[in-house]
Design a protein around this motif. Structure first.
Motif, short mmCIF file in Angstrom:
data_model
loop_
_atom_site.label_atom_id
_atom_site.label_comp_id
_atom_site.label_asym_id
_atom_site.label_seq_id
_atom_site.Cartn_x
_atom_site.Cartn_y
_atom_site.Cartn_z
N MET A 40 54.25 33.14 44.42
CA MET A 40 55.66 33.34 44.10
C MET A 40 55.87 33.53 42.61
N ARG A 41 55.12 32.77 41.80
CA ARG A 41 55.22 32.92 40.35
C ARG A 41 54.78 34.32 39.90
N LYS A 42 53.69 34.80 40.50
CA LYS A 42 53.24 36.15 40.17
C LYS A 42 54.30 37.18 40.53
N LYS A 43 54.94 36.98 41.69
CA LYS A 43 55.94 37.94 42.16
C LYS A 43 57.21 37.90 41.31
N ILE A 44 57.67 36.72 40.92
CA ILE A 44 58.87 36.66 40.08
C ILE A 44 58.54 37.18 38.67
N PHE A 90 46.33 39.58 40.75
CA PHE A 90 46.08 39.06 42.10
C PHE A 90 45.28 37.75 42.09
N GLU A 91 45.02 37.22 40.90
CA GLU A 91 44.24 35.99 40.78
C GLU A 91 45.02 34.82 41.39
N GLY A 92 44.42 34.15 42.36
CA GLY A 92 45.06 32.98 42.98
C GLY A 92 46.21 33.30 43.90
N VAL A 93 46.34 34.58 44.30
CA VAL A 93 47.47 35.00 45.13
C VAL A 93 47.02 35.11 46.59
N GLY A 140 56.32 46.92 30.46
CA GLY A 140 56.46 45.65 31.15
C GLY A 140 55.12 44.95 31.12
N VAL A 141 55.12 43.63 31.00
CA VAL A 141 53.87 42.88 30.86
C VAL A 141 53.88 41.67 31.79
N LEU A 142 52.80 41.54 32.55
CA LEU A 142 52.56 40.33 33.34
C LEU A 142 51.25 39.75 32.81
N PRO A 143 51.32 38.82 31.85
CA PRO A 143 50.10 38.33 31.21
C PRO A 143 49.36 37.31 32.07
N GLU A 144 48.11 37.07 31.69
CA GLU A 144 47.33 36.00 32.32
C GLU A 144 47.93 34.66 31.89
N GLY A 145 47.91 33.68 32.79
CA GLY A 145 48.48 32.37 32.46
C GLY A 145 49.95 32.46 32.14
N SER A 202 51.17 37.73 49.85
CA SER A 202 51.80 38.05 48.56
C SER A 202 51.08 39.21 47.88
N ALA A 203 49.74 39.24 47.97
CA ALA A 203 48.97 40.32 47.37
C ALA A 203 49.36 41.67 47.97
N GLN A 204 49.55 41.71 49.29
CA GLN A 204 49.94 42.95 49.95
C GLN A 204 51.34 43.39 49.50
N THR A 205 52.24 42.42 49.33
CA THR A 205 53.60 42.73 48.86
C THR A 205 53.55 43.31 47.45
#
Length: 263
Positions: free
Chosen positions: A147-151, A170-173, A87-92, A177-180
């Motif tokens: 929310m975007r990071k979480k989705i 966690f950038e900009g979170v 799974g990948v959560l990329p920057e930007g 949300s960071a704790q979640t």
């Protein structure tokens, strides 16, 4: 899943990895093994080569030289097998902004070949755990950064990957949300899965990770369990500054005009 010891098991094996952009060497022949079942931090200053390395490891950017294996499969010779396991959560992160959060997960799950009923069940659980249930029918274009990071994390986890790669998650979170996000990642690694995330925030890495690789100027400066990399330094931040050659550095240019109410 493995027992989390990482003994004899590597989630990622990198050998002789190089990447150049014109005259600029972004990654300079790194060798690295990341143990399975760990929470791993890839740390370094801005421009160290972290994002370029993660992009090559996850098959988003082709290296000039070298090989990458993820859970025993070559990223460039066997891309379908690798992509099924990561799974990948990329920057930007770019998302389909005209879908709702739930629609985005439904689309992602079906792209992954999951049965519709299973996608719906997993999506409901992820939306609930990530505190997005109340916003599941809102368009992603109206989501905040957190929310975007979480989705995006939900989409990356939906197919239950063996290895999860996160670039500055966690950038900009915001703190809530960071704790979640942190809670979900800790549950995920407790099951024996592997998280690899890049960051330049040492306090965050020290509190989350049990294994770290330090990168600077396209090279790996140190790697291993947090305590081993930290050594005799009081914090990972201090060890990091020494490893990248920034400890005790002061600006060489005189800024005596700055402050004091002068113009």
């Amino acid at each position: 899943m493995n027992d989390g010891s990482g003994a004899g098991t590597a989630a990622v094996r990198v050998r002789g990895l190089w990447k150049r952009f014109g005259e600029q060497i972004a990654v300079a022949g790194i060798d690295l093994e990341l143990p399975a079942g760990r929470f791993i931090g890839l740390v370094g200053p801005n421009g160290a080569g972290k994002t370029t390395t993660l992009s090559m490891v996850t098959g988003l950017l082709r290296p000039d030289q070298g090989t990458v294996e993820v859970v025993g499969h070559d990223v460039w010779r066997d891309p379908v097998e690798v992509k099924a396991r990561i799974g990948v959560l990329p920057e930007g992160l770019r998302l389909f902004e005209r879908l709702s959060g739930r629609e985005l997960l439904a689309y992602t799950g079906r792209l992954r070949g999951l049965p519709g009923a299973e996608v719906d069940k997993r999506a409901t659980q992820l939306l609930d755990v990530l505190d997005l249930a109340g916003a599941q029918h809102k368009l992603v274009v109206d989501y905040s950064t957190g929310m975007r990071k979480k989705i995006g994390l939900a989409a990356a986890l939906l197919h239950n990957p063996e290895v999860l790669f996160l670039d500055e998650p966690f950038e900009g979170v915001d703190p809530v949300s960071a704790q979640t996000i942190r809670g979900v990642l800790e549950r995920y690694t407790a099951s024996g899965a592997t998280v690899v995330f890049s960051s330049h925030v040492m306090e965050l890495v020290e509190s989350l990770c049990d294994w770290v690789a330090v990168m600077a100027a396209g090279r790996i400066r140190a790697h291993g369990p947090i305590a081993e990399v930290r050594g005799s330094a009081p914090t990972l931040q201090q060890a990091f500054l020494e490893l990248v050659g920034a400890h005790g550095r002061t600006p060489g240019t005189n800024l005596d005009w700055l402050g004091g109410g002068t113009r």
